[in-house]
Design a protein around this motif. Structure first.
Motif, PDB file in Angstrom:
ATOM      1  N   ARG A 162      -8.164   6.122  -1.556  1.00 43.01           N
ATOM      2  CA  ARG A 162      -8.181   7.411  -1.579  1.00 43.01           C
ATOM      3  C   ARG A 162      -6.867   7.805  -1.026  1.00 43.01           C
ATOM      4  O   ARG A 162      -6.511   8.592  -2.049  1.00 43.01           O
ATOM      5  CB  ARG A 162      -8.975   8.430  -0.561  1.00 43.01           C
ATOM      6  N   THR A 163      -6.029   7.304   0.014  1.00 47.94           N
ATOM      7  CA  THR A 163      -5.277   7.243   0.021  1.00 47.94           C
ATOM      8  C   THR A 163      -4.131   7.115  -1.261  1.00 47.94           C
ATOM      9  O   THR A 163      -3.058   7.857  -1.162  1.00 47.94           O
ATOM     10  CB  THR A 163      -4.304   6.365   0.800  1.00 47.94           C
ATOM     11  N   PRO A 207       0.532  -1.211  -0.194  1.00 41.86           N
ATOM     12  CA  PRO A 207       0.008  -0.027   0.521  1.00 41.86           C
ATOM     13  C   PRO A 207       0.909   1.437   0.036  1.00 41.86           C
ATOM     14  O   PRO A 207       0.917   2.460  -0.637  1.00 41.86           O
ATOM     15  CB  PRO A 207      -0.960  -0.351   1.600  1.00 41.86           C
ATOM     16  N   GLU A 208       2.075   1.418   0.626  1.00 39.55           N
ATOM     17  CA  GLU A 208       3.053   2.479   0.897  1.00 39.55           C
ATOM     18  C   GLU A 208       3.334   2.423  -0.803  1.00 39.55           C
ATOM     19  O   GLU A 208       3.586   3.557  -1.179  1.00 39.55           O
ATOM     20  CB  GLU A 208       4.674   2.150   1.688  1.00 39.55           C
ATOM     21  N   ILE A 222     -11.490  -3.986  -4.209  1.00 41.69           N
ATOM     22  CA  ILE A 222     -12.809  -3.465  -4.518  1.00 41.69           C
ATOM     23  C   ILE A 222     -13.258  -2.348  -2.769  1.00 41.69           C
ATOM     24  O   ILE A 222     -13.583  -1.336  -3.472  1.00 41.69           O
ATOM     25  CB  ILE A 222     -13.864  -4.003  -4.536  1.00 41.69           C
ATOM     26  N   ARG A 223     -13.165  -3.216  -1.623  1.00 38.55           N
ATOM     27  CA  ARG A 223     -14.300  -2.372  -0.754  1.00 38.55           C
ATOM     28  C   ARG A 223     -13.541  -1.481   0.040  1.00 38.55           C
ATOM     29  O   ARG A 223     -13.881  -0.164   1.330  1.00 38.55           O
ATOM     30  CB  ARG A 223     -14.711  -3.769   0.017  1.00 38.55           C
ATOM     31  N   ASN A 224     -12.281  -1.052   0.093  1.00 35.42           N
ATOM     32  CA  ASN A 224     -11.493  -0.657   0.702  1.00 35.42           C
ATOM     33  C   ASN A 224     -11.674   0.856   0.027  1.00 35.42           C
ATOM     34  O   ASN A 224     -10.239   1.474  -0.628  1.00 35.42           O
ATOM     35  CB  ASN A 224     -10.140  -0.899   0.633  1.00 35.42           C
ATOM     36  N   VAL A 244     -15.199   5.672  -8.079  1.00 35.12           N
ATOM     37  CA  VAL A 244     -14.922   7.245  -9.252  1.00 35.12           C
ATOM     38  C   VAL A 244     -15.407   8.217  -8.612  1.00 35.12           C
ATOM     39  O   VAL A 244     -14.512   9.099  -9.211  1.00 35.12           O
ATOM     40  CB  VAL A 244     -15.928   6.598 -10.387  1.00 35.12           C
ATOM     41  N   THR A 245     -16.476   7.604  -7.095  1.00 38.57           N
ATOM     42  CA  THR A 245     -16.617   9.301  -6.508  1.00 38.57           C
ATOM     43  C   THR A 245     -15.259   9.892  -6.364  1.00 38.57           C
ATOM     44  O   THR A 245     -15.157  11.001  -6.046  1.00 38.57           O
ATOM     45  CB  THR A 245     -17.221   9.041  -5.937  1.00 38.57           C
ATOM     46  N   VAL A 246     -14.520   8.307  -5.628  1.00 36.04           N
ATOM     47  CA  VAL A 246     -13.430   8.942  -4.626  1.00 36.04           C
ATOM     48  C   VAL A 246     -11.899  10.057  -5.945  1.00 36.04           C
ATOM     49  O   VAL A 246     -11.670  10.305  -5.380  1.00 36.04           O
ATOM     50  CB  VAL A 246     -12.829   7.741  -3.848  1.00 36.04           C
ATOM     51  N   ALA A 247     -12.051   8.969  -7.168  1.00 32.04           N
ATOM     52  CA  ALA A 247     -11.831   9.492  -7.864  1.00 32.04           C
ATOM     53  C   ALA A 247     -11.173  10.870  -8.091  1.00 32.04           C
ATOM     54  O   ALA A 247     -10.541  12.118  -8.668  1.00 32.04           O
ATOM     55  CB  ALA A 247     -11.386   8.573  -8.968  1.00 32.04           C
ATOM     56  N   ASN A 248     -12.719  11.633  -8.559  1.00 33.06           N
ATOM     57  CA  ASN A 248     -12.897  12.480  -9.152  1.00 33.06           C
ATOM     58  C   ASN A 248     -13.163  13.217  -7.440  1.00 33.06           C
ATOM     59  O   ASN A 248     -12.640  14.650  -8.225  1.00 33.06           O
ATOM     60  CB  ASN A 248     -14.981  12.642  -9.354  1.00 33.06           C
TER      61      ASN A 248
END
Length: 297
Positions: free
Chosen positions: A211-212, A172-173, A204-206, A233-237
């Protein structure tokens, strides 16, 4: 290239899923003919994708329409191109390229197909996805190989082609991909492609982890996410688009500078920060991005 905050993969053989993708608010759809389509359905999927492009274009949908074609090495690319290069297609998402010669050959083929279809030469754009060590090692030459290339994507998610080719274990880092992500971003920008994208986020669910990931890659210079699920999509936008506060700050900065400039100064104390013309140019880019996104939306 339009400022795609998000580009969403949709299996090409499932036409109705394109409508679900549109409903997500994505800036671009990638109708997939490669990994998300079972081998026995790949040929039939071409006609489904062609019909989807025709239908969505006639409906005047907001997202731009891209297609991920099968790599040349599969023997399927020629048939894919024959089916999907048509009015309404914005570009091709390229999987498993190796070097600049791949791009030069494809550019010539596309010019031929565009001429046959009565399309303007150069209409079909390319997004270079770096999934092989050879391609990543020559990313500068690949991106410079054709004016059709408008963006680049590199070092995609764990346990897939890029990780296997590089022999890395994704975390993840993201320290293991920091070098190649930085290099691809630099290669894109030195060739005037100022909107590189990143992906994919496989957990998918994280959404907190997503967001990080988006925030980290935005700081590295990336400007959008290639997503595999509509919930991303919402997070990316949100992450890749400037906030209202950022736009308001940019407008205040420019106004403060112009006032100082009119008074004979080339620098100003703006809310405790030293500001000169370089900062004004950056602020102008923030506003231009916001305006462009508003045009997309």
């Amino acid at each position: 290239m339009k400022p795609y905050r998000s580009m969403l993969f949709v299996p090409g053989h499932k036409s109705s899923w394109a409508d679900k993708g549109i409903a997500s608010g994505t800036d671009a759809l990638i109708l997939d003919l490669e990994d998300s389509v079972p081998p026995v359905e790949k040929v039939a999927a071409r006609d489904v994708v062609a019909a989807t492009i025709d239908r969505l274009t006639a409906e005047g949908v907001r997202p731009d329409l891209w297609v991920r074609v099968n790599p040349e090495e599969t023997g399927l690319m020629a048939g894919d191109l024959e089916a999907v290069v048509r009015p309404g297609l914005t570009g091709l998402f390229l999987a498993k390229i190796y070097n600049e010669r791949d791009i030069v050959r494809l550019d010539a083929v596309l010019s031929h197909v565009e001429k046959l279809r009565g399309l303007p030469e150069g209409q079909v754009k390319l997004l270079a996805c770096f999934e092989t060590a050879e391609a990543m090692g020559t990313c500068e030459a690949v991106i410079a190989a054709s004016d059709r290339i408008v963006s680049a994507l590199g070092a995609t998610g764990p346990n897939a082609d890029a990780g296997r080719s590089l022999g890395v274990e994704f975390t993840p880092e993201g320290r293991e991909t920091l070098y190649i992500l930085s290099r691809i971003n630099l290669a894109a920008r030195q060739n005037g492609r100022n909107h590189p994208v990143v992906g994919v986020w496989q957990d998918i669910r994280n959404l907190d982890g997503l967001r990080t990931f988006c925030e980290d890659t935005r700081r590295l210079g990336y400007r959008g996410l290639v997503a595999i699920h509509p919930s991303h999509v919402t997070v990316a936008n949100e992450v890749y688009g400037p906030t209202e506060d950022e736009v308001a700050t940019a407008r205040r900065l420019i106004a403060a500078y112009r006032e100082a400039e009119a008074a004979g100064s080339s620098a100003v104390d703006f809310e405790g920060q030293h500001v000169d013309i370089a900062h004004v140019k950056t602020a102008e880019e923030v506003i231009a991005l916001a305006d462009a996104i508003a045009g997309v939306a």
